[in-house]
Design a protein around this motif. Structure first.
Motif, PDB file in Angstrom:
ATOM      1  N   VAL A  49       0.747  -1.020   0.130  1.00 54.33           N
ATOM      2  CA  VAL A  49       0.017   0.074   0.168  1.00 54.33           C
ATOM      3  C   VAL A  49       0.997   1.309  -0.137  1.00 54.33           C
ATOM      4  CG1 VAL A  49      -1.704   1.341   1.332  1.00 54.33           C
ATOM      5  CG2 VAL A  49      -1.995  -1.170   1.102  1.00 54.33           C
ATOM      6  N   MET A  50       1.702   1.260   0.970  1.00 55.10           N
ATOM      7  CA  MET A  50       2.972   2.480   0.753  1.00 55.10           C
ATOM      8  C   MET A  50       3.465   2.530  -0.514  1.00 55.10           C
ATOM      9  SD  MET A  50       4.232   4.769   2.600  1.00 55.10           S
ATOM     10  CE  MET A  50       4.915   4.794   4.093  1.00 55.10           C
ATOM     11  N   GLU A  51       3.956   1.372  -1.053  1.00 55.74           N
ATOM     12  CA  GLU A  51       4.587   1.570  -2.347  1.00 55.74           C
ATOM     13  C   GLU A  51       3.642   2.087  -3.331  1.00 55.74           C
ATOM     14  OE1 GLU A  51       5.861  -1.792  -5.131  1.00 55.74           O
ATOM     15  OE2 GLU A  51       7.545  -1.511  -3.439  1.00 55.74           O
ATOM     16  N   GLY A  52       2.260   1.733  -3.304  1.00 59.05           N
ATOM     17  CA  GLY A  52       1.396   2.195  -4.294  1.00 59.05           C
ATOM     18  C   GLY A  52       1.135   3.732  -3.837  1.00 59.05           C
ATOM     19  N   GLN A  78       9.032   1.320  -6.543  1.00 57.23           N
ATOM     20  CA  GLN A  78       9.865   0.271  -5.779  1.00 57.23           C
ATOM     21  C   GLN A  78      11.333   0.618  -5.527  1.00 57.23           C
ATOM     22  OE1 GLN A  78       9.583  -2.464  -9.377  1.00 57.23           O
ATOM     23  NE2 GLN A  78       7.618  -3.521  -8.288  1.00 57.23           N
ATOM     24  N   ARG A  79      11.940   1.440  -6.379  1.00 54.60           N
ATOM     25  CA  ARG A  79      13.074   1.916  -6.019  1.00 54.60           C
ATOM     26  C   ARG A  79      13.179   2.842  -4.974  1.00 54.60           C
ATOM     27  NH1 ARG A  79      14.067   3.704 -11.734  1.00 54.60           N
ATOM     28  NH2 ARG A  79      14.809   5.736 -10.680  1.00 54.60           N
ATOM     29  N   LEU A  80      12.092   3.590  -4.807  1.00 57.51           N
ATOM     30  CA  LEU A  80      12.006   4.722  -3.723  1.00 57.51           C
ATOM     31  C   LEU A  80      11.848   3.791  -2.358  1.00 57.51           C
ATOM     32  CD1 LEU A  80      11.761   7.641  -2.527  1.00 57.51           C
ATOM     33  CD2 LEU A  80       9.531   7.478  -3.229  1.00 57.51           C
ATOM     34  N   VAL A  82      12.785   0.864  -1.611  1.00 57.98           N
ATOM     35  CA  VAL A  82      13.933   0.109  -1.297  1.00 57.98           C
ATOM     36  C   VAL A  82      14.999   1.148  -0.595  1.00 57.98           C
ATOM     37  CG1 VAL A  82      15.913  -1.029  -2.335  1.00 57.98           C
ATOM     38  CG2 VAL A  82      13.640  -1.855  -2.831  1.00 57.98           C
ATOM     39  N   GLN A  83      15.064   2.483  -1.356  1.00 55.30           N
ATOM     40  CA  GLN A  83      16.062   3.277  -0.628  1.00 55.30           C
ATOM     41  C   GLN A  83      15.435   3.765   0.587  1.00 55.30           C
ATOM     42  OE1 GLN A  83      18.698   4.391  -2.182  1.00 55.30           O
ATOM     43  NE2 GLN A  83      18.964   3.129  -3.695  1.00 55.30           N
ATOM     44  N   PHE A  84      14.140   4.105   0.652  1.00 51.50           N
ATOM     45  CA  PHE A  84      13.671   4.563   1.977  1.00 51.50           C
ATOM     46  C   PHE A  84      14.005   3.429   3.107  1.00 51.50           C
ATOM     47  CE2 PHE A  84       9.335   5.649   4.348  1.00 51.50           C
ATOM     48  CZ  PHE A  84      10.076   7.048   5.018  1.00 51.50           C
ATOM     49  N   MET A  85      13.792   2.302   2.904  1.00 55.31           N
ATOM     50  CA  MET A  85      14.001   1.435   3.805  1.00 55.31           C
ATOM     51  C   MET A  85      15.495   1.142   4.210  1.00 55.31           C
ATOM     52  SD  MET A  85      11.320  -2.106   2.864  1.00 55.31           S
ATOM     53  CE  MET A  85      11.834  -2.215   1.538  1.00 55.31           C
ATOM     54  N   GLY A  86      16.250   1.348   3.071  1.00 55.74           N
ATOM     55  CA  GLY A  86      17.681   1.306   3.400  1.00 55.74           C
ATOM     56  C   GLY A  86      18.146   2.725   4.304  1.00 55.74           C
ATOM     57  N   LEU A  87      17.585   3.844   3.775  1.00 56.80           N
ATOM     58  CA  LEU A  87      18.244   4.900   4.674  1.00 56.80           C
ATOM     59  C   LEU A  87      17.701   4.733   6.189  1.00 56.80           C
ATOM     60  CD1 LEU A  87      17.207   7.655   1.731  1.00 56.80           C
ATOM     61  CD2 LEU A  87      19.490   7.078   2.831  1.00 56.80           C
ATOM     62  N   ARG A  88      16.501   4.174   6.421  1.00 59.16           N
ATOM     63  CA  ARG A  88      16.203   4.094   7.816  1.00 59.16           C
ATOM     64  C   ARG A  88      17.196   3.191   8.509  1.00 59.16           C
ATOM     65  NH1 ARG A  88       9.581   3.846   8.427  1.00 59.16           N
ATOM     66  NH2 ARG A  88      10.361   4.250  10.496  1.00 59.16           N
ATOM     67  N   THR A  89      17.638   2.300   7.908  1.00 60.93           N
ATOM     68  CA  THR A  89      18.650   1.331   8.522  1.00 60.93           C
ATOM     69  C   THR A  89      20.041   2.012   8.489  1.00 60.93           C
ATOM     70  OG1 THR A  89      17.517  -0.764   7.547  1.00 60.93           O
ATOM     71  CG2 THR A  89      19.895  -0.834   8.237  1.00 60.93           C
ATOM     72  N   PHE A 108      16.116  11.774  -4.693  1.00 65.36           N
ATOM     73  CA  PHE A 108      15.265  12.665  -5.516  1.00 65.36           C
ATOM     74  C   PHE A 108      15.811  13.072  -6.836  1.00 65.36           C
ATOM     75  CE2 PHE A 108      12.745  11.352  -2.193  1.00 65.36           C
ATOM     76  CZ  PHE A 108      11.399  11.369  -2.538  1.00 65.36           C
ATOM     77  N   GLU A 109      16.875  13.351  -6.905  1.00 62.35           N
ATOM     78  CA  GLU A 109      17.528  14.176  -7.959  1.00 62.35           C
ATOM     79  C   GLU A 109      17.535  12.829  -9.032  1.00 62.35           C
ATOM     80  OE1 GLU A 109      21.355  15.685  -8.060  1.00 62.35           O
ATOM     81  OE2 GLU A 109      20.835  16.937  -6.280  1.00 62.35           O
ATOM     82  N   HIS A 110      17.814  11.735  -8.688  1.00 66.34           N
ATOM     83  CA  HIS A 110      17.595  10.419  -9.848  1.00 66.34           C
ATOM     84  C   HIS A 110      16.553   9.894 -10.115  1.00 66.34           C
ATOM     85  CE1 HIS A 110      21.902  11.015  -8.301  1.00 66.34           C
ATOM     86  NE2 HIS A 110      22.065  10.573  -9.740  1.00 66.34           N
ATOM     87  N   LEU A 111      15.360  10.327  -9.562  1.00 69.34           N
ATOM     88  CA  LEU A 111      14.054   9.880  -9.793  1.00 69.34           C
ATOM     89  C   LEU A 111      13.470  10.804 -11.339  1.00 69.34           C
ATOM     90  CD1 LEU A 111      11.877   9.769  -6.677  1.00 69.34           C
ATOM     91  CD2 LEU A 111      12.712   7.937  -8.064  1.00 69.34           C
TER      92      LEU A 111
END
Length: 111
Positions: A49-52, A78-80, A82-89, A108-111
């Motif tokens: 849902v969050m990804e959606g 999907q990339r966002l 994954v990045q968001f989860m990784g940044l939290r870690t 966000f520059e690469h989106l």
């Protein structure tokens, strides 16, 4: 897109004060087994849902001409995610919110 970026930055900045800054859904998915299939399925559903929601925000930005409309918004979401989860870690491991803000800007520059 700026609103989405500010949301990500805000969550990351607030999490340093939380007792556990890891995403509850990610932790749940990592910890549960098929023995708890119903809970695991619900955690996965909520993460989707969050990804959606990310995909919807990206589609809106594409419609407004704010970002490249040739890219698939679902793949970008999907990339966002994954990045968001990784940044939290990452912030949990390093505790550097200023550096994470710079990483979000890069993302966000690469989106």
């Amino acid at each position: 897109m700026n609103g989405l970026k500010q949301f990500v930055i805000g969550v990351l900045q607030c999490q340093s004060a939380a007792p556990s800054s890891m995403c509850m859904l990610v932790k749940t998915i990592a910890e549960l087994t098929e023995d708890q299939a119903d809970l695991l399925a619900e955690a996965k559903r909520l993460l989707n849902v969050m990804e959606g929601e990310f995909a919807d925000a990206i589609r809106q930005a594409q419609t407004q001409g704010l970002i490249n409309s040739e890219q698939d918004p679902v793949r970008m979401a999907q990339r966002l995610q994954v990045q968001f989860m990784g940044l939290r870690t990452y912030i949990r491991a390093h505790g550097e919110t200023a550096q994470v803000v710079e990483l979000v800007e890069d993302l966000f520059e690469h989106l």
